[in-house]
Each structure stands twice: as structure tokens, then as C-alpha cells.
Write an enzyme that holds these catalytic residues in place. Structure first.
Site, mmCIF file in Angstrom:
data_model
loop_
_atom_site.group_PDB
_atom_site.id
_atom_site.type_symbol
_atom_site.label_atom_id
_atom_site.label_comp_id
_atom_site.label_asym_id
_atom_site.label_seq_id
_atom_site.Cartn_x
_atom_site.Cartn_y
_atom_site.Cartn_z
ATOM 1 N N THR A 72 0.837 -1.199 0.000
ATOM 2 C CA THR A 72 0.000 0.000 0.000
ATOM 3 C C THR A 72 0.874 1.252 0.000
ATOM 4 O OG1 THR A 72 -1.728 -1.181 1.175
ATOM 5 C CG2 THR A 72 -1.827 1.226 1.254
ATOM 6 N N SER A 195 5.457 -6.458 -1.846
ATOM 7 C CA SER A 195 5.085 -6.514 -0.431
ATOM 8 C C SER A 195 5.658 -7.781 0.199
ATOM 9 C CB SER A 195 3.560 -6.534 -0.338
ATOM 10 O OG SER A 195 3.157 -6.771 0.985
ATOM 11 N N GLY A 196 6.246 -7.646 1.383
ATOM 12 C CA GLY A 196 6.875 -8.790 2.035
ATOM 13 C C GLY A 196 5.915 -9.920 2.353
ATOM 14 N N CYS A 322 -9.348 -7.592 1.965
ATOM 15 C CA CYS A 322 -9.811 -6.364 2.627
ATOM 16 C C CYS A 322 -11.285 -6.102 2.346
ATOM 17 C CB CYS A 322 -8.966 -5.172 2.198
ATOM 18 S SG CYS A 322 -7.718 -5.497 0.985
#
Ligand code: PLP
Length: 387
Positions: A72, A195-196, A322
Site C-alpha cells: 500500500t 510486499s513482504g 480487505c
């Protein structure tokens, strides 16, 4: 109870090797990477080693990697970092909210945004992107792989148009990294976010590739961390973990693990389609990442199915994590032309490195049983309608 997790596009478990690599940075190597003493230098060296590994995964220079708190932040930094009021942005209708909502905010700040549609397979037509270019177009932001369907977009063609038009090109590669090889120079992109927690590192860490020479306005103001592109003390354990996950991903590509993953995914998909009637793949016919399949089951409510499967030990998702709980059908599936009822009847199965053939067998034993039980109860299914 046995629990099998097939929701790896929502998040992945941290791999044991990754946890081992990061653990010392919570304890004996606790330094602040900006400090000049031994403790700080130890932390700095670890951060730079990790940056090298992330750079290798993306085919860029280490100096072009900005460590972030995740996808994000990377998406927001890319979009807000290169645009100013009056600029035109081109994106697609199927982006993650991290891009869509950032675009909506930038519209309020005076940018213009064109949202490119997709076809029935979930693909952006690069010609549509080219046709949308204007004199004031500053940025094209198109994802590499969709989080719901796994469909891979024609990034190279779009990159060529962006280069020809001298427009910045950002790629949200959160769902593509470590699943397909990425080379930022082949794609000709200027910005690319990862993103990790989607690649078996922890939540709360990520990276943004920023091509050398890109003028990027930071989101935060503070210290000169990350070459003044991202202020804030580095999350050393998280960055070390991201580096380790990137290294493991490279080794996995060399072993051909991606082909094994797509074999497992295909077995799961075919096994379900053979056993369940009135079901089909969303994104059929398009290139996809190896770990994802999104399947509709007509006459079934996806939420009810996800809950029933969870009660029996199988974790799947009805769409973007989400949006779980939202009544609206997935914006991705409706953009592909699915009716709201079919979009609502869709389930995303996404595999991770920890999944085995036995996990797929477990799912194959469970899904058809749950589908037929829910159809028995469904007021719209043929079986029930006869009575
Ligand atoms: N972009 C895509 C395509 C995603 O799937 C996600 C997360 O689901 C994000 C961005 C946001 O990443 P993060 O959860 O690291 O903020």
C-alpha cells in the site's frame, strides 16, 4: 482439526528460514541502521545486504530499492510521488484499492484519471492504454498480476508505449513477485511495488523500485533515510526478512518450483471442475501466476461457501481479503463482465510455498461435497427448484 491454508494471496506464512534470518535483529543485533557505532553498522550492513537481494529479484541496482512498510505504501509513494495537480494518470478498473483509492484521492487533488476496462478474461488491452495517452499524461499504473484472478497483464507492451510517450510507468507487482520472474529493465517500468507478506516475509515491510533519475516526492518528511525517498528509522528485522524471502524466491525459480506450483494449482482446478457442475474459471484463457485459481460455482453464495469450508478446515477467500464482509460483488469480477450473482458465487484458491499435494487432495475431497450440500439448500439451484 486439520487446517489447510489456501489463501496465500491474502498473506503467506513466514518461512522458517526467513524467521531465522530476522530473529537476531530483534535481539543481539538491535541497532539503529543510522547510528555510527558498531551496533548501527551491523544493522546497516544487514539492511544493505537485504537491499542487494531484493534488487537481484527485480533485476535492478540496490540504490534503486526503497524499503517501505508494504504494498500500500509503495503504491501510494509511486503515484503521489511523481504526479502533481493537473497531471493525467492512466490506470485500470481492476487495480487493488491501494492504487484505486490513491487515484481517487489524486483526482480530488486536481489530477485527471482514466480507468481502462478489461476484457472477459480480465486483461487490459495495451492499445487502450496507448489510446488514452494525452499531452498531460504523467503516469501509467497497471498491476502485473491481479490479486483475485491471478491474471498477468501485458506489462512489456504497456512499458513500450510508456517509454515511447515518455510517461512514467508504475507496476503494482505485489501479487507477481516471487511467483513469476521480474526484470524491470525488460518491462521498461520506472516504479514497481512489492510486499513482504505476499512472499513469505512478515507483514509490514515491502519495497518500491524507483528507476535512477526518477524525481520522486516523498510521502513523509523526516530524516534522510532511504536516500531521502522514505523518512523513518528502517524496520531492520523486516527488511532482513524481505531480503531472505527474495533470496529464497530466486533459488526457487532456479529449481523450477514455479512449474511445480502451477502443476498443483492445475490439479486442484481440474479436480474441482470435474466434480462440480456449473462451475468455471474466472480468467480462463489468460496467462496467470502459478498459484491462483478463481472459480465460480453457480447457485452458491461465495461467503457461505468460504465459511462452510473454513468450518471443515479449509481457508479460502471470496475475493480481496480487505473487502471480506462487504456486500458489493468484487469490482474485478464485475469489470470482467460477470453478473453480480456469478461474481458473488466465486471463490479464490491461492497456494503458497508451504502447500503440498496432500493439501490439494484435502481440498479436492472437501470442495465438491460442500458445493453439493450448499446447492441442495440453494433456492436458485435446479435441484431445489423442482420442489
Ligand atoms: N496490491 C495488491 C495487488 C495487493 O494484492 C495488495 C494486498 O492484498 C496490496 C497492493 C497491498 O499490499 P500490503 O498489504 O502490503 O499493503
Amino acid at each position: 482439526m486439520r487446517r489447510i491454508y489456501l489463501d496465500n494471496n491474502a498473506t503467506t506464512p513466514v518461512l522458517p528460514e526467513v524467521l531465522e534470518a530476522m530473529r537476531p535483529y530483534f535481539g543481539e543485533h538491535f541497532g539503529n541502521a543510522s547510528s555510527i557505532h558498531h551496533h548501527g553498522q551491523e544493522a546497516r550492513a544487514a539492511v544493505e545486504r537485504a537491499r542487494d537481494r531484493v534488487a537481484l529479484l527485480l533485476g535492478c541496482r540496490a540504490a534503486e530499492i526503497v524499503c517501505t512498510s508494504g504494498g500500500t505504501e509503495g503504491d501510494n509513494l509511486a503515484l503521489a510521488g511523481v504526479t502533481t495537480p493537473g497531471d493525467h494518470i492512466i490506470t485500470s478498473c481492476i487495480e487493488h484499492d491501494a492504487v484505486l483509492h490513491a487515484c481517487q484521492h489524486l483526482e480530488k487533488m486536481g489530477c485527471e484519471v482514466t480507468y481502462i476496462p478489461v476484457d472477459g478474461r480480465g486483461l487490459v488491452d495495451p492499445e487502450d492504454v496507448r489510446r488514452a495517452l494525452r499531452a498531460n499524461t504523467k503516469l501509467i499504473s497497471i498491476m502485473m498480476a491481479n490479486n483475485e484472478t491471478g491474471v498477468l497483464q501485458p506489462a512489456e507492451e504497456i512499458g513500450n508505449f510508456a517509454e515511447e510517450a515518455d510517461v512514467y510507468f508504475h507496476i503494482d507487482a505485489v501479487q507477481a513477485a516471487a511467483k513469476v520472474p521480474i526484470d524491470v529493465n525488460r518491462i521498461a517500468c520506472d516504479l514497481l511495488s512489492i510486499s513482504g507478506h505476499k512472499i513469505h516475509a512478515p507483514q509490514g515491510v515491502g519495497a518500491l523500485y524507483v528507476r535512477k533519475g526518477t524525481h520522486l516526492q516523498p510521502l513523509f518528511y523526516g530524516g534522510r533515510h532511504e536516500r531521502s525517498r522514505r523518512a523513518g528509522t528502517e524496520n531492520v528485522p523486516g527488511i532482513v526478512a524481505l531480503g531472505k524471502a527474495a533470496e529464497l524466491a530466486m533459488q526457487a525459480f532456479e529449481r523450477g518450483d514455479d512449474r511445480k506450483m502451477s502443476g498443483l494449482r492445475d490439479r486442484l482446478q481440474q479436480g474441482i471442475l470435474i466434480q462440480a457442475e456449473s462451475a468455471g474459471v474466472n480468467g480462463e484463457g489468460a496467462p496467470r501466476v502459478p498459484n491462483t485459481t478463481n472459480i465460480y460455482f453457480d447457485h452458491i453464495d461465495g461467503e457461505a461457501m468460504a465459511i462452510s469450508l473454513d468450518l471443515k478446515g479449509l481457508a479460502v477467500s471470496t475475493g480481496a481479503a480487505c473487502s471480506s464482509g462487504a456486500i458489493e460483488p468484487s469490482h474485478v469480477l464485475t469489470a470482467m463482465g460477470l453478473a453480480a450473482t456469478r461474481a458473488r458465487s466465486s471463490i479464490r484458491f491461492s497456494l503458497g510455498k508451504q502447500n503440498t499435494a496432500e493439501d490439494v487432495d484435502f481440498a479436492l475431497a472437501l470442495v465438491p461435497e460442500v458445493v453439493s450440500r450448499l446447492r441442495e439448500l440453494s433456492p436458485t439451484s435446479g435441484k431445489r427448484a423442482m420442489f
